[in-house]
Design a protein around this motif. Structure first.
Motif, PDB file in Angstrom:
ATOM      1  N   LEU A  59      11.075  33.123 -55.735  1.00  0.00           N
ATOM      2  CA  LEU A  59      10.098  33.371 -56.795  1.00  0.00           C
ATOM      3  C   LEU A  59      10.750  33.349 -58.176  1.00  0.00           C
ATOM      4  O   LEU A  59      10.198  32.779 -59.124  1.00  0.00           O
ATOM      5  CB  LEU A  59       9.394  34.706 -56.562  1.00  0.00           C
ATOM      6  N   SER A  60      11.910  33.958 -58.296  1.00  0.00           N
ATOM      7  CA  SER A  60      12.601  33.995 -59.590  1.00  0.00           C
ATOM      8  C   SER A  60      12.988  32.594 -60.032  1.00  0.00           C
ATOM      9  O   SER A  60      12.932  32.268 -61.226  1.00  0.00           O
ATOM     10  CB  SER A  60      13.853  34.880 -59.503  1.00  0.00           C
ATOM     11  N   ALA A  61      13.377  31.756 -59.077  1.00  0.00           N
ATOM     12  CA  ALA A  61      13.775  30.391 -59.399  1.00  0.00           C
ATOM     13  C   ALA A  61      12.602  29.558 -59.904  1.00  0.00           C
ATOM     14  O   ALA A  61      12.800  28.536 -60.572  1.00  0.00           O
ATOM     15  CB  ALA A  61      14.392  29.723 -58.173  1.00  0.00           C
ATOM     16  N   ARG A  62      11.376  29.983 -59.597  1.00  0.00           N
ATOM     17  CA  ARG A  62      10.194  29.214 -59.981  1.00  0.00           C
ATOM     18  C   ARG A  62       9.593  29.681 -61.309  1.00  0.00           C
ATOM     19  O   ARG A  62       8.567  29.164 -61.737  1.00  0.00           O
ATOM     20  CB  ARG A  62       9.139  29.299 -58.873  1.00  0.00           C
ATOM     21  N   LEU A  63      10.239  30.642 -61.961  1.00  0.00           N
ATOM     22  CA  LEU A  63       9.748  31.070 -63.268  1.00  0.00           C
ATOM     23  C   LEU A  63       9.967  29.992 -64.323  1.00  0.00           C
ATOM     24  O   LEU A  63       9.221  29.904 -65.307  1.00  0.00           O
ATOM     25  CB  LEU A  63      10.464  32.360 -63.696  1.00  0.00           C
ATOM     26  N   VAL A  64      11.017  29.194 -64.127  1.00  0.00           N
ATOM     27  CA  VAL A  64      11.342  28.104 -65.045  1.00  0.00           C
ATOM     28  C   VAL A  64      11.426  26.820 -64.226  1.00  0.00           C
ATOM     29  O   VAL A  64      12.063  26.804 -63.168  1.00  0.00           O
ATOM     30  CB  VAL A  64      12.683  28.364 -65.762  1.00  0.00           C
ATOM     31  N   PRO A  65      10.800  25.743 -64.658  1.00  0.00           N
ATOM     32  CA  PRO A  65      10.820  24.497 -63.875  1.00  0.00           C
ATOM     33  C   PRO A  65      12.233  23.915 -63.753  1.00  0.00           C
ATOM     34  O   PRO A  65      13.088  24.145 -64.606  1.00  0.00           O
ATOM     35  CB  PRO A  65       9.917  23.557 -64.692  1.00  0.00           C
ATOM     36  N   GLY A  66      12.434  23.190 -62.676  1.00  0.00           N
ATOM     37  CA  GLY A  66      13.653  22.401 -62.554  1.00  0.00           C
ATOM     38  C   GLY A  66      14.736  22.962 -61.669  1.00  0.00           C
ATOM     39  O   GLY A  66      15.828  22.389 -61.587  1.00  0.00           O
ATOM     40  N   ALA A  67      14.484  24.070 -60.978  1.00  0.00           N
ATOM     41  CA  ALA A  67      15.513  24.649 -60.114  1.00  0.00           C
ATOM     42  C   ALA A  67      15.786  23.734 -58.924  1.00  0.00           C
ATOM     43  O   ALA A  67      14.857  23.184 -58.326  1.00  0.00           O
ATOM     44  CB  ALA A  67      15.076  26.022 -59.626  1.00  0.00           C
ATOM     45  N   SER A  68      17.048  23.583 -58.578  1.00  0.00           N
ATOM     46  CA  SER A  68      17.440  22.787 -57.417  1.00  0.00           C
ATOM     47  C   SER A  68      17.065  23.510 -56.137  1.00  0.00           C
ATOM     48  O   SER A  68      17.493  24.649 -55.920  1.00  0.00           O
ATOM     49  CB  SER A  68      18.949  22.528 -57.445  1.00  0.00           C
ATOM     50  N   GLU A  69      16.261  22.863 -55.276  1.00  0.00           N
ATOM     51  CA  GLU A  69      15.859  23.515 -54.023  1.00  0.00           C
ATOM     52  C   GLU A  69      17.070  23.794 -53.142  1.00  0.00           C
ATOM     53  O   GLU A  69      17.145  24.850 -52.500  1.00  0.00           O
ATOM     54  CB  GLU A  69      14.853  22.660 -53.257  1.00  0.00           C
ATOM     55  N   ILE A 185      18.393  37.848 -59.936  1.00  0.00           N
ATOM     56  CA  ILE A 185      19.300  37.184 -60.885  1.00  0.00           C
ATOM     57  C   ILE A 185      19.657  35.790 -60.391  1.00  0.00           C
ATOM     58  O   ILE A 185      19.641  34.812 -61.162  1.00  0.00           O
ATOM     59  CB  ILE A 185      20.583  38.018 -61.078  1.00  0.00           C
ATOM     60  N   PHE A 186      20.001  35.663 -59.119  1.00  0.00           N
ATOM     61  CA  PHE A 186      20.404  34.367 -58.577  1.00  0.00           C
ATOM     62  C   PHE A 186      19.313  33.316 -58.783  1.00  0.00           C
ATOM     63  O   PHE A 186      19.581  32.188 -59.186  1.00  0.00           O
ATOM     64  CB  PHE A 186      20.735  34.494 -57.093  1.00  0.00           C
ATOM     65  N   GLY A 187      18.079  33.676 -58.475  1.00  0.00           N
ATOM     66  CA  GLY A 187      16.994  32.719 -58.644  1.00  0.00           C
ATOM     67  C   GLY A 187      16.866  32.265 -60.084  1.00  0.00           C
ATOM     68  O   GLY A 187      16.728  31.062 -60.373  1.00  0.00           O
ATOM     69  N   ALA A 188      16.938  33.218 -61.005  1.00  0.00           N
ATOM     70  CA  ALA A 188      16.817  32.877 -62.421  1.00  0.00           C
ATOM     71  C   ALA A 188      18.005  32.040 -62.897  1.00  0.00           C
ATOM     72  O   ALA A 188      17.848  31.130 -63.728  1.00  0.00           O
ATOM     73  CB  ALA A 188      16.690  34.151 -63.251  1.00  0.00           C
ATOM     74  N   MET A 189      19.182  32.331 -62.385  1.00  0.00           N
ATOM     75  CA  MET A 189      20.368  31.553 -62.757  1.00  0.00           C
ATOM     76  C   MET A 189      20.233  30.103 -62.302  1.00  0.00           C
ATOM     77  O   MET A 189      20.602  29.169 -63.032  1.00  0.00           O
ATOM     78  CB  MET A 189      21.623  32.183 -62.148  1.00  0.00           C
ATOM     79  N   ILE A 190      19.729  29.907 -61.095  1.00  0.00           N
ATOM     80  CA  ILE A 190      19.556  28.542 -60.580  1.00  0.00           C
ATOM     81  C   ILE A 190      18.562  27.765 -61.437  1.00  0.00           C
ATOM     82  O   ILE A 190      18.709  26.549 -61.635  1.00  0.00           O
ATOM     83  CB  ILE A 190      19.097  28.587 -59.109  1.00  0.00           C
ATOM     84  N   ALA A 191      17.580  28.466 -61.978  1.00  0.00           N
ATOM     85  CA  ALA A 191      16.598  27.830 -62.851  1.00  0.00           C
ATOM     86  C   ALA A 191      17.119  27.655 -64.276  1.00  0.00           C
ATOM     87  O   ALA A 191      16.379  27.198 -65.149  1.00  0.00           O
ATOM     88  CB  ALA A 191      15.317  28.659 -62.863  1.00  0.00           C
ATOM     89  N   ALA A 193      17.844  29.910 -66.492  1.00  0.00           N
ATOM     90  CA  ALA A 193      17.110  30.777 -67.413  1.00  0.00           C
ATOM     91  C   ALA A 193      18.014  31.225 -68.554  1.00  0.00           C
ATOM     92  O   ALA A 193      19.234  31.303 -68.410  1.00  0.00           O
ATOM     93  CB  ALA A 193      16.576  31.995 -66.660  1.00  0.00           C
ATOM     94  N   ASP A 194      17.405  31.541 -69.686  1.00  0.00           N
ATOM     95  CA  ASP A 194      18.195  31.991 -70.832  1.00  0.00           C
ATOM     96  C   ASP A 194      18.662  33.433 -70.596  1.00  0.00           C
ATOM     97  O   ASP A 194      18.156  34.125 -69.701  1.00  0.00           O
ATOM     98  CB  ASP A 194      17.383  31.884 -72.126  1.00  0.00           C
ATOM     99  N   PRO A 195      19.637  33.914 -71.394  1.00  0.00           N
ATOM    100  CA  PRO A 195      20.196  35.265 -71.177  1.00  0.00           C
ATOM    101  C   PRO A 195      19.160  36.379 -71.212  1.00  0.00           C
ATOM    102  O   PRO A 195      19.286  37.366 -70.479  1.00  0.00           O
ATOM    103  CB  PRO A 195      21.213  35.402 -72.315  1.00  0.00           C
ATOM    104  N   VAL A 196      18.141  36.238 -72.047  1.00  0.00           N
ATOM    105  CA  VAL A 196      17.102  37.282 -72.129  1.00  0.00           C
ATOM    106  C   VAL A 196      16.345  37.377 -70.808  1.00  0.00           C
ATOM    107  O   VAL A 196      16.107  38.476 -70.283  1.00  0.00           O
ATOM    108  CB  VAL A 196      16.132  36.997 -73.291  1.00  0.00           C
ATOM    109  N   LEU A 197      15.968  36.226 -70.253  1.00  0.00           N
ATOM    110  CA  LEU A 197      15.247  36.220 -68.981  1.00  0.00           C
ATOM    111  C   LEU A 197      16.134  36.704 -67.844  1.00  0.00           C
ATOM    112  O   LEU A 197      15.678  37.431 -66.953  1.00  0.00           O
ATOM    113  CB  LEU A 197      14.716  34.824 -68.681  1.00  0.00           C
TER     114      LEU A 197
END
Length: 326
Positions: A59-69, A185-191, A193-197
């Motif tokens: 779910l976290s990885a899908r907050l920002v488009p473009g995450a590698s599956e 955090i991992f999901g957002a990192m893969i996407a 995401a910027d430091p704030v997110l």
């Protein structure tokens, strides 16, 4: 409205498909050189589970488009392998006989094998996380450190002059919330995401992890409607949030409850009486209020996230964790 429903349906279908790939990858990651070790390493994985942490990664990885599956699957495997490995060790320490409805690994293969299988899964998690990069490795190592320190603190108990409730909340933060925060955090990192997110998701995961465990504490007392065996922690003398809050009472009317909490609750009648008194005690409502307080913080942390199906799913996940203990 129809278009919005369609987007959600597509989102949910894609998410289910991704989690199925995670399930396959988990079993593959637990394969070993001999059939016996493979069976032992896959034992808890094959028994199923909520897969709460992999879901949070996805779910976290899908907050920002473009995450590698491929990377999402790897990160989900890392956090779930770490969680499962810790369960092997926990069951040895707790002398558990059952895990997820099946005979525990320590009961089936013995303590030594169970500990070594846990070590094997930790090693496999480290191997997989190395493929994601040094930043992921660093976070995983720090998370593992918190898990171990939380387990030590739980085993040793509060120090002289330390508030037992403060001690317990720190144990929960380290043993449970740390890995759930890492999942977010991992999901957002893969996407990318910027430091704030990234910080927002770290804080959200930490609060959600606390809510997750503290809800379980309440369920142990009030679980007649959940299908779980009530009073398991109570019987084993495990301090949980409602119990620690009840122990703070100075009301003479609570003398019998406090006496029971200090007694041998392996006796069914004594356990039933203790449960009845606890269910009617203000401590349960106080515990629910603490869960709701932390859940509110978690929800507020989601308020400024990118709108869409992923954020809605995270909001619903937060709500489901709260309502299961109400």
């Amino acid at each position: 409205m129809l278009a919005e429903q369609t987007r959600d349906e597509v989102f949910e279908a894609e998410l289910r498909a991704q989690l199925e790939l995670v399930e396959t990858a988990l079993l593959q990651s637990a394969e070993a050189q001999t059939p016996m070790v493979t069976e032992a390493a896959q034992h808890i994985i094959a028994a199923g589970g909520k897969r709460f942490r992999p879901l949070l990664v996805a779910l976290s990885a899908r907050l920002v488009p473009g995450a590698s599956e491929a990377d999402v699957i790897k990160a989900a495997v890392v956090v779930e392998l770490t969680h499962v490995a810790s369960l092997y060790h926990d069951d040895v320490m707790d002398e558990a006989r059952i895990r997820r409805g099946s005979v525990s690994a320590n009961s089936r293969w013995g303590n030594t094998v169970a500990i070594l299988v846990g070590d094997l899964l930790f090693a496999r998690a480290s191997d997989v996380v190395s493929e994601l990069g040094t930043d992921f490795v660093r976070i995983q190592a720090r998370t593992f450190s918190r898990l171990v320190q939380g387990q030590i603190a739980e085993t040793v108990g509060p120090g002289a002059g330390q508030d037992p409730l403060d001690h317990y909340l720190q144990v929960v933060a380290d043993k449970t919330a740390a890995l759930i925060a890492t999942s977010a955090i991992f999901g957002a990192m893969i996407a990318d995401a910027d430091p704030v997110l990234l910080q927002r998701m770290a804080d959200f995961g930490e609060q959600l992890g606390m809510v997750f465990q503290l809800s379980d504490d309440i369920i142990d007392i009030t679980s007649d409607v959940t299908g779980k065996t009530p009073g398991t922690d109570l019987r084993e003398g495990i301090p949980t949030l409602p119990i620690l809050l009840a122990r703070r009472s100075t009301d003479p009317a609570d003398a019998r409850l406090l006496q029971l909490l200090d007694s041998d609750l392996r006796d069914d009648d004594a356990l039933a009486e203790a449960l009845d008194l606890l269910r009617r005690h203000p401590a349960v409502d106080q515990a629910r209020a603490e869960v709701e307080r932390r859940a509110t913080i978690a929800r507020l942390l989601l308020a400024d996230l990118p709108p869409g199906p992923a954020r809605r799913a995270l909001e619903e996940l937060c709500e489901s964790v709260v309502t299961r203990s109400s």
